[in-house]
Design a protein around this motif. Structure first.
Motif, PDB file in Angstrom:
ATOM      1  N   PHE A  92      16.208  32.531  -5.961  1.00  0.00           N
ATOM      2  CA  PHE A  92      16.302  31.126  -5.546  1.00  0.00           C
ATOM      3  C   PHE A  92      15.294  30.831  -4.439  1.00  0.00           C
ATOM      4  CE2 PHE A  92      18.016  27.449  -3.290  1.00  0.00           C
ATOM      5  CZ  PHE A  92      18.282  26.589  -4.352  1.00  0.00           C
ATOM      6  N   GLU A  93      15.168  31.744  -3.487  1.00  0.00           N
ATOM      7  CA  GLU A  93      14.212  31.547  -2.392  1.00  0.00           C
ATOM      8  C   GLU A  93      12.776  31.515  -2.915  1.00  0.00           C
ATOM      9  OE1 GLU A  93      17.960  32.448  -0.864  1.00  0.00           O
ATOM     10  OE2 GLU A  93      16.797  33.785  -2.162  1.00  0.00           O
ATOM     11  N   GLU A  94      12.509  32.310  -3.961  1.00  0.00           N
ATOM     12  CA  GLU A  94      11.173  32.288  -4.560  1.00  0.00           C
ATOM     13  C   GLU A  94      10.880  30.923  -5.175  1.00  0.00           C
ATOM     14  OE1 GLU A  94       8.433  35.106  -7.419  1.00  0.00           O
ATOM     15  OE2 GLU A  94      10.547  34.864  -7.946  1.00  0.00           O
ATOM     16  N   LYS A  95      11.877  30.343  -5.835  1.00  0.00           N
ATOM     17  CA  LYS A  95      11.692  29.018  -6.432  1.00  0.00           C
ATOM     18  C   LYS A  95      11.453  27.961  -5.361  1.00  0.00           C
ATOM     19  CE  LYS A  95      14.397  29.836 -10.638  1.00  0.00           C
ATOM     20  NZ  LYS A  95      15.619  29.487 -11.397  1.00  0.00           N
ATOM     21  N   VAL A  96      12.155  28.069  -4.238  1.00  0.00           N
ATOM     22  CA  VAL A  96      11.943  27.125  -3.123  1.00  0.00           C
ATOM     23  C   VAL A  96      10.536  27.297  -2.564  1.00  0.00           C
ATOM     24  CG1 VAL A  96      12.651  26.525  -0.764  1.00  0.00           C
ATOM     25  CG2 VAL A  96      14.381  26.951  -2.520  1.00  0.00           C
ATOM     26  N   PHE A  97      10.090  28.553  -2.455  1.00  0.00           N
ATOM     27  CA  PHE A  97       8.747  28.825  -1.941  1.00  0.00           C
ATOM     28  C   PHE A  97       7.681  28.215  -2.857  1.00  0.00           C
ATOM     29  CE2 PHE A  97       4.942  31.544  -1.667  1.00  0.00           C
ATOM     30  CZ  PHE A  97       4.668  31.431  -0.318  1.00  0.00           C
ATOM     31  N   ILE A  98       7.840  28.374  -4.163  1.00  0.00           N
ATOM     32  CA  ILE A  98       6.897  27.796  -5.128  1.00  0.00           C
ATOM     33  C   ILE A  98       6.869  26.273  -4.983  1.00  0.00           C
ATOM     34  CG2 ILE A  98       6.446  27.420  -7.592  1.00  0.00           C
ATOM     35  CD1 ILE A  98       7.670  30.242  -8.063  1.00  0.00           C
ATOM     36  N   ALA A  99       8.051  25.667  -4.837  1.00  0.00           N
ATOM     37  CA  ALA A  99       8.136  24.212  -4.664  1.00  0.00           C
ATOM     38  C   ALA A  99       7.414  23.772  -3.389  1.00  0.00           C
ATOM     39  CB  ALA A  99       9.595  23.768  -4.634  1.00  0.00           C
ATOM     40  N   LEU A 100       7.566  24.543  -2.307  1.00  0.00           N
ATOM     41  CA  LEU A 100       6.913  24.200  -1.041  1.00  0.00           C
ATOM     42  C   LEU A 100       5.392  24.305  -1.143  1.00  0.00           C
ATOM     43  CD1 LEU A 100       9.327  25.905   1.509  1.00  0.00           C
ATOM     44  CD2 LEU A 100       8.953  23.450   1.221  1.00  0.00           C
ATOM     45  N   GLU A 119      12.711  16.106  -1.713  1.00  0.00           N
ATOM     46  CA  GLU A 119      11.367  16.410  -2.213  1.00  0.00           C
ATOM     47  C   GLU A 119      11.284  17.834  -2.743  1.00  0.00           C
ATOM     48  OE1 GLU A 119       7.771  14.613   0.021  1.00  0.00           O
ATOM     49  OE2 GLU A 119       9.376  14.701   1.504  1.00  0.00           O
ATOM     50  N   ILE A 120      11.926  18.767  -2.036  1.00  0.00           N
ATOM     51  CA  ILE A 120      11.907  20.168  -2.472  1.00  0.00           C
ATOM     52  C   ILE A 120      12.590  20.297  -3.832  1.00  0.00           C
ATOM     53  CG2 ILE A 120      12.708  22.508  -1.969  1.00  0.00           C
ATOM     54  CD1 ILE A 120      12.476  21.808   1.023  1.00  0.00           C
ATOM     55  N   SER A 121      13.762  19.684  -3.963  1.00  0.00           N
ATOM     56  CA  SER A 121      14.492  19.781  -5.234  1.00  0.00           C
ATOM     57  C   SER A 121      13.718  19.101  -6.361  1.00  0.00           C
ATOM     58  CB  SER A 121      15.891  19.179  -5.107  1.00  0.00           C
ATOM     59  OG  SER A 121      15.838  17.829  -4.691  1.00  0.00           O
ATOM     60  N   ASP A 122      13.011  18.006  -6.041  1.00  0.00           N
ATOM     61  CA  ASP A 122      12.174  17.340  -7.059  1.00  0.00           C
ATOM     62  C   ASP A 122      11.089  18.293  -7.550  1.00  0.00           C
ATOM     63  OD1 ASP A 122      13.575  14.992  -6.980  1.00  0.00           O
ATOM     64  OD2 ASP A 122      12.204  13.984  -5.600  1.00  0.00           O
ATOM     65  N   SER A 136      22.786  22.541   0.053  1.00  0.00           N
ATOM     66  CA  SER A 136      23.044  23.558   1.080  1.00  0.00           C
ATOM     67  C   SER A 136      22.306  24.863   0.766  1.00  0.00           C
ATOM     68  CB  SER A 136      24.557  23.823   1.190  1.00  0.00           C
ATOM     69  OG  SER A 136      25.076  24.257  -0.053  1.00  0.00           O
ATOM     70  N   GLN A 137      22.116  25.155  -0.539  1.00  0.00           N
ATOM     71  CA  GLN A 137      21.378  26.363  -0.925  1.00  0.00           C
ATOM     72  C   GLN A 137      19.921  26.290  -0.478  1.00  0.00           C
ATOM     73  OE1 GLN A 137      22.960  26.503  -5.256  1.00  0.00           O
ATOM     74  NE2 GLN A 137      22.160  28.563  -4.883  1.00  0.00           N
ATOM     75  N   ILE A 138      19.328  25.111  -0.625  1.00  0.00           N
ATOM     76  CA  ILE A 138      17.937  24.932  -0.209  1.00  0.00           C
ATOM     77  C   ILE A 138      17.814  25.091   1.301  1.00  0.00           C
ATOM     78  CG2 ILE A 138      16.011  23.291  -0.059  1.00  0.00           C
ATOM     79  CD1 ILE A 138      16.885  22.162  -2.757  1.00  0.00           C
ATOM     80  N   LYS A 139      18.777  24.544   2.047  1.00  0.00           N
ATOM     81  CA  LYS A 139      18.745  24.675   3.510  1.00  0.00           C
ATOM     82  C   LYS A 139      18.812  26.147   3.917  1.00  0.00           C
ATOM     83  CE  LYS A 139      20.627  21.850   6.376  1.00  0.00           C
ATOM     84  NZ  LYS A 139      21.527  20.976   7.165  1.00  0.00           N
ATOM     85  N   MET A 140      19.681  26.904   3.240  1.00  0.00           N
ATOM     86  CA  MET A 140      19.799  28.335   3.560  1.00  0.00           C
ATOM     87  C   MET A 140      18.521  29.083   3.139  1.00  0.00           C
ATOM     88  SD  MET A 140      21.088  30.984   4.807  1.00  0.00           S
ATOM     89  CE  MET A 140      22.626  30.270   5.424  1.00  0.00           C
ATOM     90  N   ALA A 141      17.934  28.665   2.027  1.00  0.00           N
ATOM     91  CA  ALA A 141      16.684  29.301   1.577  1.00  0.00           C
ATOM     92  C   ALA A 141      15.579  29.089   2.610  1.00  0.00           C
ATOM     93  CB  ALA A 141      16.265  28.730   0.224  1.00  0.00           C
ATOM     94  N   LEU A 142      15.499  27.906   3.179  1.00  0.00           N
ATOM     95  CA  LEU A 142      14.505  27.625   4.217  1.00  0.00           C
ATOM     96  C   LEU A 142      14.752  28.488   5.450  1.00  0.00           C
ATOM     97  CD1 LEU A 142      14.286  23.715   3.988  1.00  0.00           C
ATOM     98  CD2 LEU A 142      12.573  25.372   3.238  1.00  0.00           C
ATOM     99  N   ARG A 197      17.063   5.875   4.224  1.00  0.00           N
ATOM    100  CA  ARG A 197      17.843   6.849   3.447  1.00  0.00           C
ATOM    101  C   ARG A 197      17.639   8.277   3.934  1.00  0.00           C
ATOM    102  NH1 ARG A 197      15.302   5.158  -2.171  1.00  0.00           N
ATOM    103  NH2 ARG A 197      13.501   5.209  -0.755  1.00  0.00           N
ATOM    104  N   ILE A 198      16.579   8.522   4.699  1.00  0.00           N
ATOM    105  CA  ILE A 198      16.275   9.874   5.161  1.00  0.00           C
ATOM    106  C   ILE A 198      17.121  10.225   6.385  1.00  0.00           C
ATOM    107  CG2 ILE A 198      14.475  11.376   6.114  1.00  0.00           C
ATOM    108  CD1 ILE A 198      12.438   9.759   4.523  1.00  0.00           C
ATOM    109  N   LYS A 199      17.829  11.332   6.292  1.00  0.00           N
ATOM    110  CA  LYS A 199      18.694  11.775   7.393  1.00  0.00           C
ATOM    111  C   LYS A 199      18.131  12.984   8.129  1.00  0.00           C
ATOM    112  CE  LYS A 199      21.611   8.649   6.041  1.00  0.00           C
ATOM    113  NZ  LYS A 199      21.652   7.359   6.789  1.00  0.00           N
ATOM    114  N   GLU A 200      17.345  13.805   7.404  1.00  0.00           N
ATOM    115  CA  GLU A 200      16.761  15.006   8.009  1.00  0.00           C
ATOM    116  C   GLU A 200      15.347  15.215   7.498  1.00  0.00           C
ATOM    117  OE1 GLU A 200      20.020  18.422   9.242  1.00  0.00           O
ATOM    118  OE2 GLU A 200      19.279  18.355   7.181  1.00  0.00           O
ATOM    119  N   ILE A 201      14.494  15.710   8.386  1.00  0.00           N
ATOM    120  CA  ILE A 201      13.113  16.047   8.029  1.00  0.00           C
ATOM    121  C   ILE A 201      12.881  17.518   8.378  1.00  0.00           C
ATOM    122  CG2 ILE A 201      10.714  15.777   8.806  1.00  0.00           C
ATOM    123  CD1 ILE A 201      11.318  13.715   6.846  1.00  0.00           C
ATOM    124  N   TYR A 202      12.160  18.219   7.498  1.00  0.00           N
ATOM    125  CA  TYR A 202      11.832  19.630   7.737  1.00  0.00           C
ATOM    126  C   TYR A 202      10.317  19.745   7.940  1.00  0.00           C
ATOM    127  CZ  TYR A 202      16.567  20.515   6.166  1.00  0.00           C
ATOM    128  OH  TYR A 202      17.930  20.518   6.061  1.00  0.00           O
TER     129      TYR A 202
END
Length: 628
Positions: A92-100, A119-122, A136-142, A197-202
């Protein structure tokens, strides 16, 4: 990657917390790739391709570190330490990294960029239904990507030095700063939270070692959509690794133990059969997705001596090569905005300040007034202007606004946004107010500028071009565009789809880089346009000269492709022509040799500019024959 040891990988020790990899030499050259409209091409760092930085083990243990020893040496390894209470990064973390990395590309390959979870999930190509479920999975992956420790001892590849770094490098994959709307400073709210609509920025900063490889030829190019569409993490690892190892060969053979160790999978006597089945299943997926033509297992009496051979077609190589050149061209355009920035300083400013870079209310109004009147009715146009000034600069956005107003499109917002992204207004001159006390010397290149790697564009021929009347300017521009189309049409390395794609983009690319292209064209043809450049003739004579040059291009363009000669077929054509004349006028060997020499001195320089027709070559040969 180019390690110094021989290309041989063996598992020399197996424990629950230690996998020993004999990672061998690879003599392949480091490659790159390009972007078709339907693709989303990204650059993957060589270390990510070569090493198991993302575990394939679905039963990873909490707080368990893994050390991968290269070539069985205790002084050459990679160690991955998880954050407290968590496991090391996996699929899962690899997929998040590819998206980033995909998001980074969309941010002009800047090392530092802002992103939302949405944006990451898109970019992970997650369905709308699943987005909230994996928030929450994406947040933990980051968190894992930013806090997991990677120790490289004599193993981290550096494209800058073109070798493995022999010292010990302790790093993470990236740095992450989270800003919530509630905790954001006033200027941060203005910068990042204009959309309610944006509540958090990374705020992401890719680690310098990995970023350097991505920018400096230490990578391979893959379609991120394709990578994310591969269901098995084992299949994804095999695909990336074999793509690198095989270079452009139509087949590639590797030992089962060697491949399993690099994924990595267990290969002791109790597990080697199970690992072989996992690899076979992964290979079947690659075959079904047409990422390989075929594969076969060569058992050689037992699994320990077994090999796997992969097969590819000409089409696989063609896609790989086409991707390389497309992505390379896109990179040149996008990276122009960040190539002269010092990464470390950017990182510090990015995380600790919120400089608005001229995005004041006054400047926003100036740009808004430069747009078509109907733009003022758009509610989100000011947000676009503000964010664009932050990402680029005031002048670029103002030029794009002027350009948009000149074109007066039906859909102002979309056109203006595209004009900013592709810098369509680059050739528009802006009148600047200069204070009287400014010294003229400030506008000259000096040694201090050079030390700081500052670049000042100077286009002397373009200055002459701007002084010509509009009809003459238009003729020159048309000649440049026709010449570009001819080069593409006669490029045998491109297929028809790519030719059509490039030809369609020529006019836009010309507008983006007009000054440089005009300057280069006039400089290259300064002898032909000497009167024009020096203004020694009247306007009518200049236009007559341009008509002659433009007619030549039209003649070439209208010629049948079969009548065009290039470097690959000119030799045979000249030889046949000379043999024809020699049979009639009885040329001796020395005369024929001199004739060839004279022809080469005349024809080759002309061919370097554009292809010649058979008629053109015949005329040149006739002129030389008359001199005999």
């Amino acid at each position: 990657m180019q390690p110094k040891e021989k290309n041989k990988m063996e598992i020399t020790s197996k424990t629950k917390t230690e996998i020993v990899i004999d990672n061998g030499t690879s003599e392949e050259t480091i490659e790159t790739s390009i972007d078709l409209p339907e693709l989303n091409l990204v650059r993957m760092d060589m270390n990510v391709i070569e090493y198991p930085l993302f575990s394939k083990n679905k039963r990873r243990k909490v707080n368990q570190s893994i050390r991968y020893k290269l070539n069985g040496r205790t002084d050459k390894y990679i160690e991955v330490k998880p954050i407290a209470g968590e496991t090391i990064p996996g699929d899962f973390e690899e997929k998040v990294f590819i998206a980033l990395i995909s998001v980074m590309r969309k941010n002009n390959y800047s090392r530092n960029f802002a992103v939302t979870i949405s944006e990451i999930s898109d970019n992970m190509k997650v369905s709308a239904y699943s987005k909230k479920a994996i928030h929450s999975q994406i947040k933990m992956a980051l968190k894992k990507l930013s806090e997991t420790s990677y120790t490289f001892k004599d193993s981290l590849y550096s494209s800058i030095k073109n070798e493995l770094l022999t010292d010990t490098i302790i790093t993470n994959m990236m740095s992450v700063r989270i800003i919530s709307k509630a905790d954001a400073r006033v200027e941060e709210k203005e910068k990042y939270f204009r959309d309610g609509r944006i509540k958090e920025i990374y705020l992401i900063a890719i680690s310098q070692h990995f970023y350097d490889n991505i920018i400096n030829k230490g990578y391979l190019v893959f379609d991120s959509n394709l990578l994310l569409n591969i269901g098995s993490s084992i299949a994804r690892a095999i695909y990336m690794l074999i793509t690198k190892l095989r270079f452009n060969n139509f087949s590639y053979k590797i030992g089962l133990i060697s491949l399993a160790g690099r994924i990595p999978l267990k290969v002791d006597k109790n597990n080697v059969g199970r690992s072989a089945k996992s690899i076979e299943k992964a290979c079947e997926e690659l075959k079904d997705k047409k990422l390989i033509e075929d594969f076969k297992f060569i058992k050689n009496q037992n699994w320990e001596n077994a090999e796997i051979e992969f097969f590819f077609t000409e089409e696989h190589n063609k896609i790989k090569q086409d991707n390389f050149y497309v992505e390379k061209d896109i990179f040149k355009e996008l990276y122009l905005n960040v190539q002269d920035i010092n990464s470390e300083n950017v990182s510090e400013n990015f995380f600790n300040s919120s400089n608005s870079n001229g995005a004041s209310e006054e400047n926003i109004e100036k740009i808004l007034s430069a747009l078509p009147a109907k733009a003022k009715q758009l509610k989100t146009i000011k947000n676009l202007i503000y964010n664009s000034i932050i990402q680029y600069d005031f002048d670029r956005v103002l030029r794009a606004a002027i350009y948009t107003k000149e074109k007066n499109p039906n859909k102002v917002y979309g056109y203006f946004k595209k004009a900013i992204s592709f810098n369509y207004g680059a050739s528009i001159s802006l009148k600047k107010e200069h204070k009287k006390e400014k010294n003229v010397e400030q506008h000259k290149l000096n040694l201090e500028n050079l030390k700081n790697n500052m670049v000042v564009d100077y286009y002397p021929y373009y200055e002459s071009f701007e002084k010509l009347n509009l009809n003459v300017q238009k003729q020159i521009c048309n000649m440049i565009i026709k010449e570009s189309i001819l080069r593409i049409e006669n490029n045998s390395s491109l297929n028809e789809n790519f030719k059509n794609m490039f030809i369609e983009s020529i006019h836009k690319q010309f507008e983006v880089d007009k000054k440089r292209l005009v300057n280069e064209f006039l400089e290259k043809n300064k002898d032909k346009f000497e009167n024009l450049l020096n203004k020694k003739s009247e306007s009518q004579k200049i236009e007559e000269e341009l008509n002659i040059q433009e007619k030549k291009l039209d003649n070439i363009s209208n010629s049948s492709k079969k009548d065009l000669l290039d470097i690959t077929n000119i030799k045979d054509y000249i030889t046949k022509s000379i043999e024809g004349y020699a049979a009639i006028i009885l040329l001796d060997i020395e005369t024929e040799k001199n004739l060839r020499k004279e022809l080469s001195l005349k024809i080759i320089p002309l061919m370097m500019e554009s292809p010649l027709s058979k008629k053109d070559v015949d005329e040149i040969i006739k002129e030389e024959i008359k001199k005999l």
